[in-house]
Write a protein that holds these residues in place. Structure first.
Motif, PDB file in Angstrom:
ATOM      1  N   ARG A  55      -6.834  -1.541  -5.639  1.00  0.00           N
ATOM      2  CA  ARG A  55      -6.951  -1.185  -4.213  1.00  0.00           C
ATOM      3  C   ARG A  55      -8.413  -1.279  -3.793  1.00  0.00           C
ATOM      4  O   ARG A  55      -9.318  -1.172  -4.638  1.00  0.00           O
ATOM      5  CB  ARG A  55      -6.369   0.196  -3.937  1.00  0.00           C
ATOM      6  CG  ARG A  55      -7.143   1.326  -4.551  1.00  0.00           C
ATOM      7  CD  ARG A  55      -6.594   2.691  -4.153  1.00  0.00           C
ATOM      8  NE  ARG A  55      -7.306   3.750  -4.859  1.00  0.00           N
ATOM      9  CZ  ARG A  55      -8.416   4.324  -4.419  1.00  0.00           C
ATOM     10  NH1 ARG A  55      -8.960   3.951  -3.273  1.00  0.00           N
ATOM     11  NH2 ARG A  55      -9.004   5.286  -5.116  1.00  0.00           N
ATOM     12  N   ASP A  69     -13.652  -6.970   6.986  1.00  0.00           N
ATOM     13  CA  ASP A  69     -13.314  -6.807   5.555  1.00  0.00           C
ATOM     14  C   ASP A  69     -12.824  -8.094   4.898  1.00  0.00           C
ATOM     15  O   ASP A  69     -12.184  -8.044   3.836  1.00  0.00           O
ATOM     16  CB  ASP A  69     -12.282  -5.677   5.344  1.00  0.00           C
ATOM     17  CG  ASP A  69     -12.886  -4.309   5.619  1.00  0.00           C
ATOM     18  OD1 ASP A  69     -14.112  -4.147   5.452  1.00  0.00           O
ATOM     19  OD2 ASP A  69     -12.119  -3.418   6.011  1.00  0.00           O
ATOM     20  N   PHE A  73     -11.772  -8.354   0.857  1.00  0.00           N
ATOM     21  CA  PHE A  73     -10.504  -8.815   0.282  1.00  0.00           C
ATOM     22  C   PHE A  73     -10.701 -10.059  -0.589  1.00  0.00           C
ATOM     23  O   PHE A  73     -10.016 -10.230  -1.595  1.00  0.00           O
ATOM     24  CB  PHE A  73      -9.459  -9.058   1.381  1.00  0.00           C
ATOM     25  CG  PHE A  73      -8.806  -7.784   1.835  1.00  0.00           C
ATOM     26  CD1 PHE A  73      -7.784  -7.218   1.100  1.00  0.00           C
ATOM     27  CD2 PHE A  73      -9.247  -7.124   2.965  1.00  0.00           C
ATOM     28  CE1 PHE A  73      -7.199  -6.023   1.482  1.00  0.00           C
ATOM     29  CE2 PHE A  73      -8.678  -5.921   3.367  1.00  0.00           C
ATOM     30  CZ  PHE A  73      -7.649  -5.372   2.629  1.00  0.00           C
ATOM     31  N   ALA A 100       0.653  -5.268   2.378  1.00  0.00           N
ATOM     32  CA  ALA A 100      -0.307  -5.278   3.494  1.00  0.00           C
ATOM     33  C   ALA A 100      -0.488  -3.879   4.085  1.00  0.00           C
ATOM     34  O   ALA A 100      -1.579  -3.534   4.551  1.00  0.00           O
ATOM     35  CB  ALA A 100       0.154  -6.260   4.566  1.00  0.00           C
ATOM     36  N   SER A 102      -0.504  -0.856   2.591  1.00  0.00           N
ATOM     37  CA  SER A 102      -1.413   0.020   1.823  1.00  0.00           C
ATOM     38  C   SER A 102      -2.645  -0.735   1.342  1.00  0.00           C
ATOM     39  O   SER A 102      -3.563  -0.124   0.793  1.00  0.00           O
ATOM     40  CB  SER A 102      -0.679   0.578   0.602  1.00  0.00           C
ATOM     41  OG  SER A 102      -0.317  -0.496  -0.257  1.00  0.00           O
ATOM     42  N   SER A 103      -2.668  -2.054   1.508  1.00  0.00           N
ATOM     43  CA  SER A 103      -3.739  -2.943   0.998  1.00  0.00           C
ATOM     44  C   SER A 103      -3.818  -2.919  -0.533  1.00  0.00           C
ATOM     45  O   SER A 103      -4.835  -3.266  -1.117  1.00  0.00           O
ATOM     46  CB  SER A 103      -5.115  -2.564   1.554  1.00  0.00           C
ATOM     47  OG  SER A 103      -5.132  -2.723   2.930  1.00  0.00           O
ATOM     48  N   GLU A 104      -2.733  -2.483  -1.177  1.00  0.00           N
ATOM     49  CA  GLU A 104      -2.727  -2.454  -2.650  1.00  0.00           C
ATOM     50  C   GLU A 104      -2.090  -3.724  -3.206  1.00  0.00           C
ATOM     51  O   GLU A 104      -1.142  -4.253  -2.631  1.00  0.00           O
ATOM     52  CB  GLU A 104      -1.913  -1.261  -3.153  1.00  0.00           C
ATOM     53  CG  GLU A 104      -2.628   0.060  -2.974  1.00  0.00           C
ATOM     54  CD  GLU A 104      -1.920   1.217  -3.681  1.00  0.00           C
ATOM     55  OE1 GLU A 104      -2.531   2.296  -3.760  1.00  0.00           O
ATOM     56  OE2 GLU A 104      -0.759   1.043  -4.146  1.00  0.00           O
ATOM     57  N   THR A 105      -2.632  -4.176  -4.330  1.00  0.00           N
ATOM     58  CA  THR A 105      -2.017  -5.298  -5.039  1.00  0.00           C
ATOM     59  C   THR A 105      -1.480  -4.765  -6.359  1.00  0.00           C
ATOM     60  O   THR A 105      -2.229  -4.179  -7.142  1.00  0.00           O
ATOM     61  CB  THR A 105      -3.050  -6.401  -5.334  1.00  0.00           C
ATOM     62  OG1 THR A 105      -3.641  -6.796  -4.098  1.00  0.00           O
ATOM     63  CG2 THR A 105      -2.407  -7.604  -5.995  1.00  0.00           C
ATOM     64  N   ASP A 259      -5.638 -13.573   7.543  1.00  0.00           N
ATOM     65  CA  ASP A 259      -5.203 -12.200   7.248  1.00  0.00           C
ATOM     66  C   ASP A 259      -5.539 -11.849   5.794  1.00  0.00           C
ATOM     67  O   ASP A 259      -5.843 -12.738   4.990  1.00  0.00           O
ATOM     68  CB  ASP A 259      -3.697 -12.039   7.538  1.00  0.00           C
ATOM     69  CG  ASP A 259      -2.846 -13.010   6.723  1.00  0.00           C
ATOM     70  OD1 ASP A 259      -3.263 -13.400   5.611  1.00  0.00           O
ATOM     71  OD2 ASP A 259      -1.756 -13.378   7.187  1.00  0.00           O
ATOM     72  N   PRO A 260      -5.498 -10.534   5.462  1.00  0.00           N
ATOM     73  CA  PRO A 260      -5.911 -10.107   4.117  1.00  0.00           C
ATOM     74  C   PRO A 260      -5.187 -10.825   2.973  1.00  0.00           C
ATOM     75  O   PRO A 260      -5.781 -11.105   1.937  1.00  0.00           O
ATOM     76  CB  PRO A 260      -5.609  -8.603   4.116  1.00  0.00           C
ATOM     77  CG  PRO A 260      -5.777  -8.201   5.545  1.00  0.00           C
ATOM     78  CD  PRO A 260      -5.261  -9.364   6.347  1.00  0.00           C
ATOM     79  N   ARG A 261      -3.903 -11.140   3.157  1.00  0.00           N
ATOM     80  CA  ARG A 261      -3.167 -11.829   2.084  1.00  0.00           C
ATOM     81  C   ARG A 261      -3.843 -13.166   1.758  1.00  0.00           C
ATOM     82  O   ARG A 261      -4.005 -13.529   0.599  1.00  0.00           O
ATOM     83  CB  ARG A 261      -1.716 -12.060   2.553  1.00  0.00           C
ATOM     84  CG  ARG A 261      -0.795 -12.661   1.503  1.00  0.00           C
ATOM     85  CD  ARG A 261       0.596 -12.887   2.077  1.00  0.00           C
ATOM     86  NE  ARG A 261       1.209 -11.643   2.537  1.00  0.00           N
ATOM     87  CZ  ARG A 261       1.826 -10.775   1.738  1.00  0.00           C
ATOM     88  NH1 ARG A 261       1.917 -11.016   0.460  1.00  0.00           N
ATOM     89  NH2 ARG A 261       2.349  -9.671   2.225  1.00  0.00           N
TER      90      ARG A 261
END
Ligand SMILES: Cc1cc2nc3c(=O)[nH]c(=O)nc-3n(C[C@H](O)[C@H](O)[C@H](O)COP(=O)(O)O)c2cc1C
Length: 339
Positions: A55, A69, A73, A100, A102-105, A259-261
């Motif tokens: 995270r 950000d 990421f 997306a 929680s932004s956790e992987t 996007d963050p992904r």
């Protein structure tokens, strides 16, 4: 007393992966050797049985240079790629899932045959090398290997090697420097991440240490005084323009969606390309100024016709002298204890 070189050797090394049992920390060690913007290492890891969750560490954001950000990421993606390479070397296939909300992987580890790839072997040696390269072009075979390593799902990499393209990149980088150095908030954020002496760099284990960046080591008071004068667009442009002119190729990473992904994926792509370059004995350094300044990003996309929704990263590649490598914080300080 530990010297800087000893600290680098301790951090940048291979660990035994044969008898890990349920201790997944060796995989986190490899993840932390990834690149990160300003060497902020904006990551936290949670090790569960056969699963690692990554995270963002939002306390390590850089709101001025990276307001959305994006770089944060990308940095997480770099760590993720190293983690997946190390998992294979430890006999696991990692299956990743980015949430997306929680932004956790989450990376689920499935037992698989051990695969110690050349990219994995290169993890401790990969580093950004901000020296001047020798101006030799890369071969077609090298460019092909780099392109294969650097493309991903929804992310492409463009390798520009002709002289005119490099000159054009240099113009955009110089304009980026002018705008960034004219911004006092940008300069003061950068200064927060500068580490002036070896003792400070070792104690903090993060940030940008002078000799890694091509500046001398100095006590903090002297270093900070010197950078007050030396941190200028003119000085940076002289280094960057020559650096770009003497590179063998420029790599531009582009995402299909902004996007963050996709930023995470762009980080994975950079990390693979950088590992492949390391295997080939090719050095690299980022020249992201034209994509960090939002006003310049669109112009850069148009000038090079690279399309996509977001130009993520720009690198110069070539052969040149090595430089001191950067440090990392110990694994223990980036692991969350499961609650
Ligand atoms: C998203 C991202 C952006 C970066 N931007 C720059 C940059 O503009 N200029 C630069 O010199 N280095 C840049 N870096 C490189 C980092 O400073 C470097 O990864 C960090 O200091 C750790 O050093 P290492 O990569 O040599 O291990 C960037 C790295 C990442 C992941």
């Amino acid at each position: 007393m530990t010297t800087y070189a000893q600290a680098v050797q301790t951090i940048r090394r291979h660990l035994p992966l044969e008898d890990m049992a349920d201790d997944l920390r060796p995989l986190v060690h490899y993840a932390t050797l990834a690149a990160s913007s300003h060497n902020t290492q904006p990551w936290r890891f949670r090790c569960e049985r056969r699963r690692i969750v990554i995270r963002p560490d939002l306390a390590r954001r850089c709101p001025v240079v990276d307001p959305d950000d994006h770089h944060l990421f990308v940095s997480l993606g770099c760590a993720l790629e190293n983690l997946l390479q190390a998992a294979r070397a430890a006999g696991f296939q990692g299956h990743m899932d980015f949430d997306a909300a929680s932004s956790e992987t989450r990376v689920e580890l499935e037992v698989a045959p051990v695969e110690r790839s050349a990219l994995f072997e290169a993890i401790p040696r990969r580093q950004c090398t901000r020296s001047e390269y020798d101006g030799r072009a890369l071969t077609t075979g090298e460019l092909q290997l780099l392109e294969q390593a650097g493309r991903g799902e929804g992310v492409s990499v463009h390798l520009l090697s002709d002289r005119r393209a490099r000159d054009k990149v240099a113009e955009h980088v110089a304009e980026g420097n002018r705008l960034q150095f004219a911004n006092p908030a940008w300069k003061s954020e950068l200064r927060e991440w500068l580490r002036y002496s070896a003792a400070e760099a070792i104690a903090r284990g993060d940030g940008l240490y002078g000799p890694v960046m091509g500046s001398p080591s100095a006590p903090r008071w002297l270093g900070s005084l010197a950078t007050r004068f030396a941190l200028s667009a003119g000085a940076q442009n002289r280094r960057d323009v020559e650096g770009i002119r003497r590179s063998g190729a420029i790599a531009v990473f582009v995402s299909e969606a902004d996007d963050p992904r996709h930023w995470l994926e762009a980080g994975r792509c950079y990390q693979r390309l950088a590992l492949q370059a390391t295997v080939l004995g090719i050095a690299h350094a980022f020249i992201n100024q034209p994509v960090e300044v939002a006003a310049l990003r669109g112009r850069f996309t148009e000038a090079f016709g690279v399309g996509g929704a977001r130009v993520d990263l720009v690198l110069r590649l070539g052969r040149g002298p090595t430089m001191p490598a950067s440090l990392r914080r110990p694994v223990e300080s980036v692991i969350d204890v499961p609650g």
